[in-house]
Scaffold this active site. Structure first.
Site, mmCIF file in Angstrom:
data_model
loop_
_atom_site.group_PDB
_atom_site.id
_atom_site.type_symbol
_atom_site.label_atom_id
_atom_site.label_comp_id
_atom_site.label_asym_id
_atom_site.label_seq_id
_atom_site.Cartn_x
_atom_site.Cartn_y
_atom_site.Cartn_z
ATOM 1 N N GLY A 285 -16.762 -0.504 -16.563
ATOM 2 C CA GLY A 285 -17.719 -1.562 -16.866
ATOM 3 C C GLY A 285 -18.228 -1.423 -18.291
ATOM 4 O O GLY A 285 -18.313 -0.319 -18.828
ATOM 5 N N HIS B 189 -14.588 8.976 -9.194
ATOM 6 C CA HIS B 189 -15.257 8.048 -10.108
ATOM 7 C C HIS B 189 -15.611 8.802 -11.399
ATOM 8 O O HIS B 189 -16.663 8.589 -11.999
ATOM 9 C CB HIS B 189 -16.533 7.496 -9.456
ATOM 10 C CG HIS B 189 -16.891 6.090 -9.873
ATOM 11 N ND1 HIS B 189 -16.663 4.996 -9.080
ATOM 12 C CD2 HIS B 189 -17.474 5.615 -11.000
ATOM 13 C CE1 HIS B 189 -17.107 3.904 -9.692
ATOM 14 N NE2 HIS B 189 -17.592 4.247 -10.866
ATOM 15 N N ARG C 218 -7.688 14.778 -19.254
ATOM 16 C CA ARG C 218 -7.995 14.802 -20.690
ATOM 17 C C ARG C 218 -6.757 14.953 -21.562
ATOM 18 O O ARG C 218 -6.833 14.757 -22.775
ATOM 19 C CB ARG C 218 -8.972 15.964 -21.012
ATOM 20 C CG ARG C 218 -10.300 15.883 -20.264
ATOM 21 C CD ARG C 218 -11.156 14.707 -20.747
ATOM 22 N NE ARG C 218 -12.384 14.543 -19.992
ATOM 23 C CZ ARG C 218 -12.541 13.666 -18.986
ATOM 24 N NH1 ARG C 218 -11.547 12.873 -18.598
ATOM 25 N NH2 ARG C 218 -13.698 13.572 -18.367
ATOM 26 N N GLY D 139 -9.892 7.443 -18.050
ATOM 27 C CA GLY D 139 -11.124 6.675 -18.152
ATOM 28 C C GLY D 139 -11.809 6.863 -19.488
ATOM 29 O O GLY D 139 -11.339 6.408 -20.542
ATOM 30 N N ARG D 140 -12.907 7.605 -19.489
ATOM 31 C CA ARG D 140 -13.832 7.642 -20.627
ATOM 32 C C ARG D 140 -13.213 8.045 -21.962
ATOM 33 O O ARG D 140 -13.662 7.574 -23.006
ATOM 34 C CB ARG D 140 -15.042 8.521 -20.356
ATOM 35 C CG ARG D 140 -14.822 9.678 -19.414
ATOM 36 C CD ARG D 140 -15.928 10.674 -19.515
ATOM 37 N NE ARG D 140 -17.039 10.617 -18.579
ATOM 38 C CZ ARG D 140 -16.983 10.824 -17.265
ATOM 39 N NH1 ARG D 140 -15.834 11.031 -16.670
ATOM 40 N NH2 ARG D 140 -18.070 10.830 -16.533
HETATM 41 C C1 LIG Z 1 -18.290 4.144 -18.667
HETATM 42 C C2 LIG Z 1 -17.605 4.085 -17.337
HETATM 43 C C3 LIG Z 1 -17.708 2.944 -16.559
HETATM 44 C C4 LIG Z 1 -17.050 2.871 -15.328
HETATM 45 N N1 LIG Z 1 -17.123 1.716 -14.604
HETATM 46 C C5 LIG Z 1 -16.392 1.608 -13.470
HETATM 47 C C6 LIG Z 1 -16.345 0.368 -12.773
HETATM 48 O O1 LIG Z 1 -16.965 -0.604 -13.173
HETATM 49 N N2 LIG Z 1 -15.590 0.318 -11.655
HETATM 50 C C7 LIG Z 1 -14.872 1.395 -11.178
HETATM 51 O O2 LIG Z 1 -14.195 1.292 -10.159
HETATM 52 N N3 LIG Z 1 -14.895 2.562 -11.835
HETATM 53 C C8 LIG Z 1 -15.624 2.694 -12.972
HETATM 54 N N4 LIG Z 1 -15.613 3.881 -13.645
HETATM 55 C C9 LIG Z 1 -14.807 5.009 -13.136
HETATM 56 C C10 LIG Z 1 -13.383 4.959 -13.704
HETATM 57 O O3 LIG Z 1 -12.645 3.901 -13.166
HETATM 58 C C11 LIG Z 1 -12.620 6.256 -13.397
HETATM 59 O O4 LIG Z 1 -12.685 6.530 -12.014
HETATM 60 C C12 LIG Z 1 -13.141 7.460 -14.166
HETATM 61 O O5 LIG Z 1 -13.594 7.098 -15.446
HETATM 62 C C13 LIG Z 1 -12.048 8.506 -14.293
HETATM 63 O O6 LIG Z 1 -12.540 9.710 -14.785
HETATM 64 P P1 LIG Z 1 -12.450 10.126 -16.336
HETATM 65 O O7 LIG Z 1 -13.411 9.280 -17.096
HETATM 66 O O8 LIG Z 1 -12.872 11.563 -16.272
HETATM 67 O O9 LIG Z 1 -11.024 9.937 -16.796
HETATM 68 C C14 LIG Z 1 -16.297 3.980 -14.852
HETATM 69 C C15 LIG Z 1 -16.211 5.127 -15.648
HETATM 70 C C16 LIG Z 1 -16.844 5.188 -16.874
HETATM 71 C C17 LIG Z 1 -16.704 6.438 -17.700
#
Ligand SMILES: Cc1cc2nc3c(=O)[nH]c(=O)nc-3n(C[C@H](O)[C@H](O)[C@H](O)COP(=O)(O)O)c2cc1C
Length: 365
Positions: free
Chosen positions: A82, A269, A304, A323-324
């Site tokens: 998001g 998540h 990572r 993700g991040r």
């Molecule tokens: C800033 C941010 C926003 C996220 N928003 C959502 C979202 O809107 N819907 C969702 O299913 N997962 C969301 N996630 C989780 C990611 O889909 C994912 O599971 C996660 O970032 C993976 O872990 P990592 O950041 O360590 O790679 C979000 C993660 C982050 C960092």
């Protein structure tokens, strides 16, 4: 200093930390509770070793893999996130172009900062819509119809947010959507002028799927009413592929398979929900065993490096998501930074495969 300064995900994070307001950095980087869950999963990944194998001909290597019957150029894609445009204006569309260039899926969040219709066009179809069940579910049904009309053929139902987890770093800065600029944020933004001048000049990032008449979303509204019955109804309503994301339990995985979902995404998540959850990386082999060798199983959380992806594939994943770290690359150096980190991750994985005697992701299973 730009994209060329990024040689690892940690480089991107360090550069992003300098550039982003504290509020935005902590929204992206922060995890739930004491962040022990994030550390536990990282420790599990770090404790896992890969055995080097010698004197295999690994001169012809490819990172391509098959995903739902189609070729993806990498065994990793982009997790739904998001408010990506908080990292920099246009971030959602940068991610979409990346997905198009490498034929990998981009998860488009319910709370994306660009309308879902624009993203799938820019991604040339390489986009999956991520759904949150919210409130009484009526808004959810409308979103499903809208995703279908926009051309999405894969839905990702995220099930690990019955309530938004408490993330102290985010709460401390008063992060909320739409965000308010009180005295605290004013100082934060003033001390990060580069971000503030570009981002605020483009207008505050918004939950763009809800700007249209008839659509509303409260990020903090309870999503706790969803049940297995809700899933069954969605399965009936949605003729396309259905992925369920946020699974950490063997019994849940078996029940999902029986409920007719097309894939399961093992995920915590990114450690943003239940601090005490087991390490998703450690649950992966157990869940693989439970669903059988042929059932599509995806993984995200804590990845990572390309070596991490290699470990996740060996542990039982067919496909993975970052993700991040991708948002950090954008914050650090824009679209060039994103491509640079992507190339770093790709190189890392290709070199890792060579060192363990593998020529393709298929060899890792
Ligand atoms: C800033 C941010 C926003 C996220 N928003 C959502 C979202 O809107 N819907 C969702 O299913 N997962 C969301 N996630 C989780 C990611 O889909 C994912 O599971 C996660 O970032 C993976 O872990 P990592 O950041 O360590 O790679 C979000 C993660 C982050 C960092």
């Amino acid at each position: 200093m730009g994209a060329s300064a990024i040689h690892s995900a940690e480089d991107a994070r360090r550069l992003a930390r300098r550039r982003l307001p504290w509020m935005v950095f902590d929204y992206i980087d922060g995890s739930a509770g004491s962040e022990a869950g994030a550390a536990r999963n990282r420790a599990a990944l770090d404790a896992t070793t890969l055995r080097p194998r010698i004197l295999q001909d690994v001169s012809q290597r490819s990172l391509a893999t098959t995903l739902f019957g189609q070729t993806a150029q990498r065994p990793f894609g982009i997790a739904p996130m998001g408010m990506c445009n908080l990292s920099a204006p246009g971030a959602d569309l940068m991610l979409a172009r990346l997905a198009a260039r490498h034929s990998i899926p981009l998860g488009v969040s319910t709370v994306a900062s660009t309308p879902m219709e624009e993203i799938i066009v820019e991604a040339e179809g390489n986009a999956w819509f991520q759904l949150y069940f919210s409130g009484d579910g009526s808004g959810t049904v409308k979103l499903v119809e809208r995703a279908k009309a926009a051309g999405y053929d894969t839905l990702v139902l995220t099930v690990d947010v019955p309530e938004v987890g408490r993330r102290p770093r985010e709460l401390r800065h008063g992060f909320r959507m739409p965000f308010r600029i009180g005295p605290r944020q004013f100082i934060d933004f003033a001390l990060h002028p580069r971000w503030s001048l570009t981002s605020l000049a483009h207008g505050r990032p918004q939950m763009a799927n809800f700007l249209m008449e008839g659509y509303e979303f409260d990020r903090t509204e309870s999503r706790a009413k969803a049940t297995w019955e809700t899933l069954a109804r969605l399965r009936d309503q949605w003729g396309g592929r259905l992925v369920v994301k946020g699974v950490l339990d063997v019994e849940d995985a078996i029940a999902l398979k029986a409920a007719g979902v097309d894939a399961i995404q093992v995920s915590s998540h990114g450690a943003r929900q239940l601090d005490s959850a087991p390490s998703p990386f450690q649950m992966l082999p157990e869940i693989r065993k439970a669903v059988g060798a042929d059932f599509p199983l995806f993984y995200d959380s804590g990845l990572r490096t390309g070596e991490d992806v290699t470990k996740a594939l060996i542990a039982g994943a067919d496909f993975t998501f970052f993700g991040r770290i991708l948002l950090f690359a954008i914050a650090a150096a824009g679209e060039a930074g994103l491509q640079q980190l992507w190339d770093v991750l790709s190189d890392e994985m290709s070199i890792t495969m060579a060192q363990i005697g593998a020529c393709s992701p298929g060899d890792l299973r």
